[in-house]
Design a protein around this motif. Sequence first.
Motif, PDB file in Angstrom:
ATOM      1  N   HIS A  97       1.085 -95.792  78.223  1.00 41.20           N
ATOM      2  CA  HIS A  97       0.072 -96.455  77.398  1.00 41.20           C
ATOM      3  C   HIS A  97      -0.265 -97.849  77.932  1.00 41.20           C
ATOM      4  O   HIS A  97      -1.388 -98.322  77.774  1.00 41.20           O
ATOM      5  N   SER A  98       0.715 -98.508  78.538  1.00 36.23           N
ATOM      6  CA  SER A  98       0.596 -99.927  78.881  1.00 36.23           C
ATOM      7  C   SER A  98      -0.270-100.154  80.122  1.00 36.23           C
ATOM      8  O   SER A  98      -0.076 -99.520  81.163  1.00 36.23           O
ATOM      9  N   ASN A  99      -1.224-101.086  79.996  1.00 36.00           N
ATOM     10  CA  ASN A  99      -1.999-101.506  81.163  1.00 36.00           C
ATOM     11  C   ASN A  99      -1.119-102.242  82.165  1.00 36.00           C
ATOM     12  O   ASN A  99      -1.363-102.196  83.373  1.00 36.00           O
ATOM     13  N   ALA A 150      -0.723-110.754  78.071  1.00 37.62           N
ATOM     14  CA  ALA A 150      -0.683-109.616  77.153  1.00 37.62           C
ATOM     15  C   ALA A 150      -0.010-109.977  75.839  1.00 37.62           C
ATOM     16  O   ALA A 150      -0.410-109.524  74.769  1.00 37.62           O
ATOM     17  N   ASP A 156      -0.462-105.278  74.551  1.00 37.72           N
ATOM     18  CA  ASP A 156       0.220-104.380  75.475  1.00 37.72           C
ATOM     19  C   ASP A 156       1.527-103.884  74.867  1.00 37.72           C
ATOM     20  O   ASP A 156       2.359-104.676  74.409  1.00 37.72           O
ATOM     21  N   THR A 157       1.731-102.576  74.902  1.00 37.48           N
ATOM     22  CA  THR A 157       2.918-101.983  74.292  1.00 37.48           C
ATOM     23  C   THR A 157       4.188-102.328  75.049  1.00 37.48           C
ATOM     24  O   THR A 157       5.266-102.426  74.447  1.00 37.48           O
ATOM     25  N   LEU A 158       4.107-102.552  76.357  1.00 32.22           N
ATOM     26  CA  LEU A 158       5.317-102.830  77.125  1.00 32.22           C
ATOM     27  C   LEU A 158       5.947-104.149  76.700  1.00 32.22           C
ATOM     28  O   LEU A 158       7.161-104.226  76.484  1.00 32.22           O
ATOM     29  N   THR A 159       5.139-105.210  76.561  1.00 30.45           N
ATOM     30  CA  THR A 159       5.696-106.506  76.164  1.00 30.45           C
ATOM     31  C   THR A 159       6.275-106.442  74.759  1.00 30.45           C
ATOM     32  O   THR A 159       7.302-107.054  74.476  1.00 30.45           O
ATOM     33  N   GLN A 160       5.631-105.700  73.870  1.00 30.86           N
ATOM     34  CA  GLN A 160       6.152-105.553  72.507  1.00 30.86           C
ATOM     35  C   GLN A 160       7.505-104.841  72.520  1.00 30.86           C
ATOM     36  O   GLN A 160       8.443-105.240  71.825  1.00 30.86           O
ATOM     37  N   GLU A 237       9.622 -95.061  73.149  1.00 28.63           N
ATOM     38  CA  GLU A 237       9.203 -96.265  73.880  1.00 28.63           C
ATOM     39  C   GLU A 237       8.988 -95.891  75.346  1.00 28.63           C
ATOM     40  O   GLU A 237       9.719 -96.305  76.244  1.00 28.63           O
ATOM     41  N   ASP A 239       6.702 -96.650  77.531  1.00 27.65           N
ATOM     42  CA  ASP A 239       6.307 -97.693  78.482  1.00 27.65           C
ATOM     43  C   ASP A 239       7.489 -98.487  78.995  1.00 27.65           C
ATOM     44  O   ASP A 239       7.551 -98.832  80.177  1.00 27.65           O
TER      45      ASP A 239
END
Length: 326
Positions: A97-99, A150, A156-160, A237, A239
């Motif tokens: 999902h993550s850019n 992000a 961005d889902t990765l940073t979250q 999770e 990403d």
Amino acid sequence: MLLAAALLVIGLVLLVYGADRLVFSAAILCRSLGVPPLIIGMTIVGIGTSLPELIVSFTAATHGQMDMAVGTAMGSNITNILLILGGAALLHPLTVHSNLVRRELPLMLLVTLLSGIILCDHRLSRIDGVALIAIALLYLLFIIRIARRAERDNSDTLTQEQLAELPRDDSGNTVAFLWLAVALIILPMSTRMVIDNATVIADYFGVSELVIGLTIISVGTSLPELATVIAGALKGEDDIAIGNLIGSNIYNLAIVPGLPALIQPGEFDSAAFERDYWVMLGVSALFMLICLQRSRRIGRRAGAILLAGFIVWVAVLYLQPFSLNG
């Protein structure tokens, strides 16, 4: 032989545990010093997944075992993609999902290509070490800059997911320092156990230290990646699972051979470049193509193909000496 195998397994477990405690204590101490959580996640925790490989590679190189050092770095990247990603996708299909992850994938392939230029002369010099460490630093700066953007946008889902998974402990710096001391005691001891007993096993089976580094040691030192990928996949999770593999592969090619080259430059087996580098480059390109396809999904079929590739690769490495003797 059985004793050497048992001691190797114990050494690998202690090595991974010591690295985990070192990362845990460093993350807690940095948090107490006011370091932003995102920086902790992208640097200390990110590099922490490659810490076992770094410790083994550095120790092996300083004892003149450059084949094992280079084999551990390359083998870990191949293991991460074929065994760990393949196994995780077989258990639970993954979707990107993550850019940020999609931007990291071409970087991983670029670093792999640059490492090939450095490794093609079958030698790691101090200049090579400087170049590899510079690549790692540039990657860190780039990824932190993109991640901060992000985080500000909360887009961005990765940073979250990175922030959610950071180590937390309310017991304070005292416990963190105790874990740090424990880690600094365990790591040198476990590393020598791994290298010494891996050498015994290599001699027993008549295979090279390069092959042992590519397979047994790389699989053992990749246990942190295995744990994070499976945990991320099971918690949905995806990403962070894929992002950790990408970051680990970049650090494995930059820091893991780069630091030993700075301290103890030397030559390594030509097969590492002529055979194993191209396998690593091929599976890295395949990893990127799978993640960047329109569906952005790594399904069970892709996972089965990756796992089958790992089995074939290991079989070729171990059967090759017998075919040459025949």
